[in-house]
Design an enzyme around this catalytic site. Sequence first.
Site, short mmCIF file in Angstrom:
data_model
loop_
_atom_site.label_atom_id
_atom_site.label_comp_id
_atom_site.label_asym_id
_atom_site.label_seq_id
_atom_site.Cartn_x
_atom_site.Cartn_y
_atom_site.Cartn_z
N ASN B 383 5.03 6.03 -5.96
CA ASN B 383 4.53 6.64 -4.73
C ASN B 383 5.69 6.89 -3.76
O ASN B 383 6.02 8.04 -3.48
CB ASN B 383 3.46 5.76 -4.11
N ASP B 384 6.33 5.82 -3.31
CA ASP B 384 7.36 5.97 -2.28
C ASP B 384 8.51 6.87 -2.73
O ASP B 384 9.04 7.64 -1.93
CB ASP B 384 7.90 4.59 -1.89
N VAL B 385 8.87 6.78 -4.02
CA VAL B 385 10.05 7.51 -4.47
C VAL B 385 9.82 9.01 -4.63
O VAL B 385 10.74 9.76 -4.91
CB VAL B 385 10.60 6.95 -5.81
N ALA B 424 6.07 0.68 0.49
CA ALA B 424 6.60 0.86 1.85
C ALA B 424 5.47 0.96 2.88
O ALA B 424 5.72 0.99 4.07
CB ALA B 424 7.47 2.10 1.92
#
Lengths: 111, 457
Positions: B383-385, B424
């Site tokens: 998700n965050d990346v 995050a």
Amino acid sequence: MDGMSLLTVTVLAVFVGFEVVSKVSSTLHTPLMSGANAIHGIILVGAIIVAGQAADPGILAVALLAVVLATANLVGGFVVTDRMLHMFRARKDVVRQEAPLKEATGREDAK
Amino acid sequence: MTLLDPVWTSLLYLAAAVFFILALRGLSSPRTARRGNLIGAFGALLAVVTVFLSARLDNIPWIIGAIAVGSAVAAPVARRVQMTQMPQLVALFNGVGGGAAALVALLELSHTADPWVRVAIVFTLLVGAVSFAGSGVTFAKLQELMTTRPIVFPGLPVVMAAVLLAAVGTAVAVVLTGSLALAVLLMVLGLAAGVLLVLPVGGADVPIVISLLNAFTGLAVAASGVVLGNVLLVVAGTLVGASGTILTRAMAAAMGRSVAGILFGAFKGGSTAGSTAVSERPVRSSSAEDVAVLLGYAQRVIIVPGYGLAVAQGQHTAAELALALEARGIEVDFAIHPVAGRMPGHMNVLLAEANVPYESLKEMGEINSEFRMADVALVVGANDVVNPAAKTSSGSPIYGMPILEVADARQVIFLKRSMRPGFAGIENELLYEPQTSLLFGDAKDSLAKVLGAVKAL
């Protein structure tokens, strides 16, 4: 050892430390962190010396706690790093043994 | 017992120090890494044997017993830990090392009247305690015993400053008086500072803090070497301190962050980190069959693996899916973000564990320009990346982090367990884009269903 030589050794060690890891690929960040972590477990040597000098039972108890903690850092650190790196190294051998992934290597070789 | 001649003792310690240098050198190249680690372990063994043969020690049975206890606890844990949980174990080992250094310094206080040695003692006490407590908090965050979001409360900077001032004052007092009670107080202040230092750090940045605390422990060990007059501890600790500093900076750079920004970013306020609320906005969800059709009639597919894939142990299924697609003449690659997983390089370790061939893993720089040629980007548990907020939202905790540009692909499929935000703690706008569809469920189950549907096409 006198203060000046100790300072010399320290400064040289700083430069060696900077130099040896100056070009590390992000692939190895985790194992390198874990390996460096294991190395500072060498505080075990200090903990052993302190425990070996302890005369009072209370002091001995604290020193032995330090020995246990330092050993955990040292032994655990090297073992977990080895496990991680074993996976990096074993890759090709394992791929060859495992049927479903055989084609994968063939494909990559063909590129 | 027979004691080693002091010259031999020094030579053996020197040899151990050289082994440690070779170990770090070996660890920074993939081909030599494992050998490097073993050289380091041999150096440590050599040093421990040397101390038994050279120093005049009492209580030897007790010491050996304590070493046995430490090994008996750590080795099985290190051997059995899931690779997904490895970052928190590294944090834990780092913490206990820092704690050991602080205890050693505390016990040496009564043995010296030299003010310079006392300076080294207070340094070790403080830094060791910070590292111990800080590592404890990072462990709790990674293990999700507590929230991974930054914790800030009003007045945190003031409290932190007060603790640090008190610590400096106490440190000076310990150097002047050599008081054991004040030294214990200094340790307590160090523990408080360690907690306060790590609380405001958000989930995605925690690994970088582990690396920083690792360097701290190295410095504490080096200072304890000064206290004990042991050159090996000075060299080994300094090496770890220096290499850990470089490594911390390299990791921070890989995330497009500065170390100071990570530590003190949350202090500045206005942190948007932290909405765990599930958004009400509509998303397009699809079935495994729909996903299979999209994949099966594509020409180019890029799979983006994330932590969710690793947690579900879905790597083998992902590899099988890649093979099934390739059997249909589709070009498939895995795109690996440098900080995919829980720490830099973690995903490579996890996929290596699952025998995904290293050659099919493409690094971010290599693959980013290829997304716009891809028909489908299949994001599995990441998700965050891939969150464009890293580029567009300056208040975001991941702002500035280089991301995988999956938004460029013609179709984006997310395999997700739920709409819960990633590590995050921020929402991903990409989920609401028109070219995006979501397949909810455990990554391994979803992949297996998609695989079955692809085979049935």
